[in-house]
Design a protein around this motif. Sequence first.
Motif, short mmCIF file in Angstrom:
data_model
loop_
_atom_site.label_atom_id
_atom_site.label_comp_id
_atom_site.label_asym_id
_atom_site.label_seq_id
_atom_site.Cartn_x
_atom_site.Cartn_y
_atom_site.Cartn_z
N VAL A 198 19.24 -18.31 -33.77
CA VAL A 198 20.51 -18.33 -33.07
C VAL A 198 20.56 -19.91 -32.50
N PRO A 199 22.03 -20.17 -32.77
CA PRO A 199 23.14 -19.50 -33.03
C PRO A 199 23.23 -19.49 -34.95
N VAL A 200 23.62 -18.16 -35.24
CA VAL A 200 23.80 -18.01 -36.77
C VAL A 200 25.10 -18.73 -36.95
N PRO A 201 24.90 -19.54 -37.95
CA PRO A 201 26.17 -20.39 -38.39
C PRO A 201 27.35 -19.42 -38.75
N ALA A 202 27.06 -18.46 -39.44
CA ALA A 202 27.99 -17.54 -40.10
C ALA A 202 28.68 -16.64 -38.59
N VAL A 203 27.96 -16.47 -37.66
CA VAL A 203 28.64 -15.72 -36.57
C VAL A 203 29.49 -16.88 -36.00
N SER A 204 28.82 -18.03 -35.61
CA SER A 204 29.72 -19.31 -34.99
C SER A 204 31.06 -19.54 -35.70
N GLN A 205 30.87 -19.27 -37.18
CA GLN A 205 32.19 -19.57 -37.65
C GLN A 205 33.15 -18.27 -37.43
N LEU A 206 32.61 -17.08 -37.64
CA LEU A 206 33.51 -15.87 -37.25
C LEU A 206 34.07 -15.97 -36.02
N GLU A 207 33.61 -16.54 -34.91
CA GLU A 207 33.75 -16.85 -33.73
C GLU A 207 34.96 -17.49 -33.70
N VAL A 208 35.24 -18.62 -34.31
CA VAL A 208 36.48 -19.47 -34.26
C VAL A 208 37.45 -18.76 -34.86
N GLN A 209 37.24 -18.03 -35.89
CA GLN A 209 38.49 -17.29 -36.77
C GLN A 209 39.02 -16.03 -36.27
N THR A 210 38.07 -15.41 -35.65
CA THR A 210 38.61 -14.11 -34.97
C THR A 210 37.92 -13.44 -33.67
N ASP A 211 38.19 -12.37 -33.28
CA ASP A 211 37.35 -11.78 -32.09
C ASP A 211 36.10 -11.01 -32.63
N SER A 239 24.59 -18.80 -23.54
CA SER A 239 25.09 -19.98 -24.19
C SER A 239 25.55 -20.03 -25.54
N THR A 240 24.63 -19.10 -26.25
CA THR A 240 24.48 -19.50 -27.75
C THR A 240 25.72 -19.03 -28.44
N TYR A 241 26.63 -18.29 -27.82
CA TYR A 241 27.89 -18.06 -28.49
C TYR A 241 28.94 -18.07 -27.52
N THR A 242 30.26 -18.48 -27.75
CA THR A 242 31.19 -18.51 -27.10
C THR A 242 31.62 -16.94 -26.44
N THR A 243 31.42 -16.06 -27.49
CA THR A 243 31.60 -14.70 -27.07
C THR A 243 30.77 -13.98 -25.97
N LEU A 244 29.57 -14.36 -25.80
CA LEU A 244 28.58 -13.70 -24.99
C LEU A 244 28.85 -14.21 -23.56
N GLU A 245 29.03 -13.23 -22.75
CA GLU A 245 29.25 -13.81 -21.16
C GLU A 245 27.90 -13.68 -20.49
N GLU A 246 26.89 -12.95 -20.81
CA GLU A 246 25.42 -12.69 -20.25
C GLU A 246 24.54 -12.65 -21.58
N PRO A 247 23.15 -12.82 -20.94
CA PRO A 247 22.30 -12.61 -22.31
C PRO A 247 22.27 -11.30 -22.90
N ALA A 248 21.95 -11.36 -24.22
CA ALA A 248 21.98 -10.15 -24.97
C ALA A 248 20.63 -9.71 -25.29
#
Length: 329
Positions: A198-211, A239-248
């Motif tokens: 992590v961060p997985v590039p594909a997930v980081s890219q998805l976050e930019v484009q959609t929820d 801190s890994t993804y903008t989507t996460l508000e707390e550790p997963a």
Amino acid sequence: MKMFFTSAAACALIAGAAHAEQHEMDREGWPESFTVGTASQGGTYFAYGSGWANLVADELGISGGGEVTGGPMQNMALVHTGDAAFGMTTMGPAAESLAGENPIAPGLEMTNACAMFPMYQTPFSVTALSSSGIESIDDIPEGARIGFGPAGSTSDTYFPRMMDTLGVEYERRNGGWSDLGGQLQDGLLDVIAFAAGVPVPAVSQLEVQTDVNIIEFTEEEQQQILDNFPVSEFEIPASTYTTLEEPARSVSMWNFAIANCDLPESFVNAVVDVVMSDNERMVNIHRAAQSTVPENWDKNTVLPWHPGAARWFEENAGADIPDDMIHGN
């Protein structure tokens, strides 16, 4: 004074020549070029592996780079046969390959792939579009189309078994991480089950484009997986993804760089030195490299060490590697 400086300059020239000669001697048997087996584009292996390949090529003045592959299982095969000098694998696929259980060549014990250096832990994580309403493993509907990554990858090897253990019924899909990300966004998949640094590039890219929803395991689900698979507890930092508000809550498996065991000791020692001696450079390549530090040498409990790598960790990290874990001993 003039004689002193002349003499000092002469000594420096002699020392420099001796050093250069030593450097040339050290390069005996080195290949003219090398490749690093990584995985599909859009995944952490490709970004991380191409990065350290380019770093080593620049530092050592040798042509080299990352190569797209099917991931850890194929990398074990490529490195074992010498078709790739280096590669990257995960402890689970490494153990299966040593035991002759690699699906690429069933029955072949891939004992000529040696440990080179620790990379990072691979967390297992699940991602869905927020619009799907899937917020937990329990929410995954029966017959869901789940993308498990490239065939033979760590994710494809272990995540379907984990889903079976958790009672999920699904339709299995394979592909590169970037492709699967696109399919999720287009509604062709319901879920992607990632096993990648992590961060997985594909997930980081998805976050930019959609929820998206990054779905964690419950404590009970985590325990079920810990009880049944060669993994350890892991938390994906908020801190890994903008989507996460707390550790997963997750689980993870260690990754190691591997080398063909027949490569010259001095060559592998020099490669390990480039990668392990300056962590900041590695973290600039990929944040997962925060774990690419000398003290993590002991996370390899599976593969024989390449003698050149073992020597580096013994000399620089105080590693106490048993003789029977060093190739050729």
